[in-house]
Write a protein that holds these residues in place. Structure first.
Motif, PDB file in Angstrom:
ATOM      1  N   LEU A  85       0.829  -1.195   0.000  1.00 18.65           N
ATOM      2  CA  LEU A  85       0.000   0.000   0.000  1.00 18.65           C
ATOM      3  C   LEU A  85       0.871   1.256   0.000  1.00 18.65           C
ATOM      4  O   LEU A  85       0.590   2.226  -0.702  1.00 18.65           O
ATOM      5  CB  LEU A  85      -0.920   0.006   1.224  1.00 18.65           C
ATOM      6  N   MET A  95       2.312   1.807  -3.359  1.00 20.67           N
ATOM      7  CA  MET A  95       1.293   2.340  -4.266  1.00 20.67           C
ATOM      8  C   MET A  95       1.030   3.813  -4.006  1.00 20.67           C
ATOM      9  O   MET A  95       0.543   4.516  -4.867  1.00 20.67           O
ATOM     10  CB  MET A  95      -0.025   1.591  -4.071  1.00 20.67           C
ATOM     11  N   SER A  96       1.313   4.231  -2.782  1.00 24.13           N
ATOM     12  CA  SER A  96       1.011   5.612  -2.407  1.00 24.13           C
ATOM     13  C   SER A  96       2.227   6.509  -2.524  1.00 24.13           C
ATOM     14  O   SER A  96       2.170   7.681  -2.144  1.00 24.13           O
ATOM     15  CB  SER A  96       0.498   5.652  -0.967  1.00 24.13           C
ATOM     16  N   GLY A  97       3.324   5.966  -3.028  1.00 24.91           N
ATOM     17  CA  GLY A  97       4.511   6.796  -3.176  1.00 24.91           C
ATOM     18  C   GLY A  97       5.238   7.036  -1.873  1.00 24.91           C
ATOM     19  O   GLY A  97       5.653   8.147  -1.572  1.00 24.91           O
ATOM     20  N   VAL A 148      -6.231   3.796 -11.757  1.00 29.58           N
ATOM     21  CA  VAL A 148      -6.012   3.239 -10.422  1.00 29.58           C
ATOM     22  C   VAL A 148      -6.981   2.081 -10.172  1.00 29.58           C
ATOM     23  O   VAL A 148      -6.620   1.063  -9.588  1.00 29.58           O
ATOM     24  CB  VAL A 148      -6.151   4.342  -9.355  1.00 29.58           C
ATOM     25  N   GLN A 149      -8.206   2.200 -10.652  1.00 31.05           N
ATOM     26  CA  GLN A 149      -9.171   1.106 -10.480  1.00 31.05           C
ATOM     27  C   GLN A 149      -8.687  -0.188 -11.138  1.00 31.05           C
ATOM     28  O   GLN A 149      -8.641  -1.244 -10.503  1.00 31.05           O
ATOM     29  CB  GLN A 149     -10.528   1.492 -11.066  1.00 31.05           C
ATOM     30  N   ALA A 200      -5.477  -1.555  -9.457  1.00 28.17           N
ATOM     31  CA  ALA A 200      -5.650  -2.165  -8.134  1.00 28.17           C
ATOM     32  C   ALA A 200      -5.990  -3.646  -8.267  1.00 28.17           C
ATOM     33  O   ALA A 200      -5.418  -4.493  -7.585  1.00 28.17           O
ATOM     34  CB  ALA A 200      -6.738  -1.435  -7.356  1.00 28.17           C
ATOM     35  N   MET A 228       1.036   1.876  -9.278  1.00 27.45           N
ATOM     36  CA  MET A 228       0.022   2.820  -8.844  1.00 27.45           C
ATOM     37  C   MET A 228       0.622   4.081  -8.228  1.00 27.45           C
ATOM     38  O   MET A 228      -0.108   4.959  -7.796  1.00 27.45           O
ATOM     39  CB  MET A 228      -0.927   2.136  -7.869  1.00 27.45           C
ATOM     40  N   PRO A 246       3.033   7.652  -8.103  1.00 21.76           N
ATOM     41  CA  PRO A 246       2.930   8.903  -8.853  1.00 21.76           C
ATOM     42  C   PRO A 246       3.430   8.759 -10.290  1.00 21.76           C
ATOM     43  O   PRO A 246       2.948   9.443 -11.180  1.00 21.76           O
ATOM     44  CB  PRO A 246       3.875   9.849  -8.092  1.00 21.76           C
TER      45      PRO A 246
END
Lengths: 467, 467
Positions: free
Chosen positions: A278, A281-283, A348-349, A352, A442, A444
């Protein structure tokens, strides 16, 4: 791992939650901080005596550090040992810093070798080397320290029960009994030959069921699953989950038993890996914990922001390229956030779902085309709905050259949703193919790729249809 | 749950991976599809006989559905039973559709009551009701079906060993022996009184260690952790992980033992909840699986895209409001993607850490201010670095009124990073406060909120400094 937990007195029973566990919350930490302020050592110890180790660890991490240090130093050594394994790595290292090696060794003594190794691994190397000789299990811990932390070797413990495979069940039972006091969780007995080669796995239940005189190997499972020391911990987690194992033997390259991994360690790995994915994915790199210093946090995040800035500058360049178009119809700028946001959302959908499938092993490289086909159908449908809505929106609130603008935006929206969904579905497969973590699809980096493609498509269509 | 797995023949030993498990991959499915094409039933069965149930389930899900159906119907009932529990819910329901109730009942017979209940729950209700009376454990399964699937009641199984708490260990051992054949994973014996009230938890190891004549209750843990049937499965996962439990007793409101949950079920819950959180963060609702139909996929994604479109339209409106500013200096449009992308990136970073902390229970509501303080320091530092870089960038590639543009962008970047980071850190706390899932903070909704704030700040600063 235990089936239940050590007895506690019932002083604060009324504060317990639905599970029977004392609720550790902000009120409790405030109370304890106040008692510390008033130097009420006895009352503090009385309160914490009633906590499970995991809850005590949570409580310590919520106290101001100097108080946490004081409470920890007051704990009886057995309690402190148990708490140690439940603490965040960085926080634990800070608590132990500058403690005498003899005291640290005393705290590590009751721990399983895998837990003792984890604690030592986070200490400064010279400190760890001073502690090591004081441990009863020094040779085993020393061996375990040689394995990278995120492999089967790094996860395994040297605590297991192994008996010669031709032994009878009575004798095996005696050996289990002899070890049971020192090894918390004996679920299986490993059967080995004289060369330490693993021959079978015998569930302890099976021993109880078998009549005297039975040879261990005759009732054991000989077609068991094992891993070598170098297998990645994520793979270990997948294997134990997939095959529902509580205990997994670890062997060296030549098949000799060297340790075993229990399910409780793997539960932590599964959660840690999910958190890491996670974050990726969130950088956020480097496994940021709540305890991380602002410097560590910044170091983990800034590189991704720089990648994002570079990428966004490219998107800006796309807009710059079409500046003359914008000058002609500045209303086009109004729709830039719609193009970029919707592309990002759609990508992103689909990413994921693809990333999850690849990470869990349910999706294979060979599935890329069929996955893409399904995603394209969804993208076409969703794209058409969104494009139609956007057209209606423009027609209703009429801006500029209404029908042409509506056509431009409709076509753009459909194209952006389809392209972004494709990106989201394909990029994780590509990353996996090149040996990279699909989860980084996912971050940036790819969001920005979508911005660039989306904006280019938008302005090209605008030039063709609108201007 | 088992400590190892049933023996398999070694026909295709050479295709096994590092774990000793046969590798299920695209090559194997292709081979099996070819054998099915050629109606080589014997060879297909020979190949799959060698697979672990979890691998066979993975293989079936990768075959074209009609082939999967054929292979499944060919399997010996015992094998088919084992495979059943490893299949994706929707896929399993499809495989069982239109099967005679008697045959389904036969497949469910060897399963634990929790697994049988899960299978029945996914069948159409009338079909489930036809199967139910044919089950040996019909009353237990019927009871279990009354609990919502995502609670402790929905997770628990009726298979456990309970003995009167005053019983001696020899008698308890006999009872364990009598049950051991039918209950796979006996780790603990529950001690109850005549009213079925849970009095203690006795690890099976403890029974082996104790001398004859000992009363069960005297060596049991009486300060155990238990949950009531209504506790959410996510909470069950947290409890079993936090306290390292392999077996968790479930009681009704009045403390009577009604079932137990084993760690293997919880491992699956932990993974499923992590996947659900990730999907929620990515704007996918309804627990989308790889098996979902395109209609189901679209239904789960479209609402989020519509929210995104609505939000992005608001961002567009912000730009529209400042259209005159844009007409004066169209170069401002070039930096729109930088403002939106960087705000989104920074917000997702801080939200990811906050959401993880809240989800794991390590972060409490009372931590909001201290968390925000830390995030602000990070945001200020990262914001200054990025602002400086952007200024240098503008000065180097000089566009428009260079010094003023540089100042505008620098100030904007700093403001956007700080505001977005604040959003990311605060919104999850707010959502939790209002009883919503903090994970939804990262969906399209909040990304768009950032766009709106970021663009407003950008144009206001541009009006003040640049124009």
């Amino acid at each position: 791992m235990s089936d239940a937990t050590p007895p506690k007195s019932a002083v604060v029973k009324e504060e317990r939650g639905p599970t029977g566990a004392l609720e550790v919350d902000a009120e409790l930490t405030d109370n304890i901080a106040a008692l510390l302020e008033a130097e009420q050592r006895g009352m503090v110890l009385n309160l914490v005596a009633d906590l499970y180790p995991a809850d005590l660890a949570l409580l310590l991490s919520h106290l101001p550090f100097k108080y946490a240090h004081v409470v920890f130093s007051w704990l009886p050594p057995d309690k402190a040992s148990e708490v140690l394994t439940e603490l965040d790595d960085a926080f634990r290292a800070a608590l132990l810093r500058e403690s005498p090696p003899g005291w640290i060794a005393r705290l590590l003594q009751p721990l399983d070798t895998d837990d003792a190794t984890d604690v030592l691994a986070d200490l400064p190397e010279d400190e760890a080397l001073q502690v090591l000789p004081n441990l009863r299990d020094a040779p085993e811990v020393h061996d375990l320290m040689n394995y990278p932390e995120d492999t089967a070797g790094g996860l395994m413990a040297a605590e297991y029960v192994a008996v010669p495979y031709e032994m009878g069940v009575e004798q095996a039972t005696e050996i289990v009994r002899a070890h049971a006091e020192s090894i918390d969780d004996v679920f299986v007995v490993f059967l080995i030959d004289e060369d330490q080669q693993l021959k079978g796995v015998l569930p302890i239940k099976q021993i109880m069921l078998s009549p005297a005189g039975t040879r261990a190997i005759d009732i054991a499972e000989t077609d068991f699953i094992s891993v070598t020391t170098d297998i990645d911990q994520e793979e270990v987690g997948r294997i134990m989950q997939r095959y529902d194992l509580v205990s997994l033997p670890v062997v060296d390259e030549s098949g000799r038993l060297v340790g075993r991994i229990t399910i409780d360690d793997v539960v932590d790995v599964i959660r840690a890996e999910a958190e890491e994915d996670l974050q990726l994915m969130s950088g956020v790199s480097g496994d940021e914990s709540l305890m991380a210093s602002t410097f560590q946090i910044s170091r983990g995040r800034l590189p991704w922001l720089l990648v994002g800035l570079f990428g966004a500058s490219l998107s800006g360049t796309v807009i710059g390229t079409f500046e003359s178009a914008l000058e002609e119809a500045v209303v086009l700028a109004t729709f830039i956030p719609i193009v970029t946001a919707m592309g990002g959302n759609a990508a992103v959908q689909s990413a994921a779902i693809t990333v999850q499938g690849l990470t869990s092993g349910e999706l294979w490289e060979g599935d890329a085309l069929s996955r893409l086909g399904k995603e394209l159908v969804v993208a076409l449908f969703n794209g058409i709905v969104l494009a139609a809505l956007l057209c209606v929106f423009v027609l209703l609130f009429g801006m500029g050259n209404v029908p042409r603008l509506a056509a431009t935006l409709g076509v753009t929206m459909l194209a952006v949703i389809v392209l972004a969904t494709t990106n989201g579905a394909v990029v994780p497969f590509l990353l996996q193919r090149f040996g990279l973590d699909p989860a980084s699809a996912m971050g940036p980096f790819v969001t920005t790729l979508n911005d660039i493609i989306g904006l280019t498509v938008y302005f090209l269509i605008a030039l063709a249809l609108y201007l």
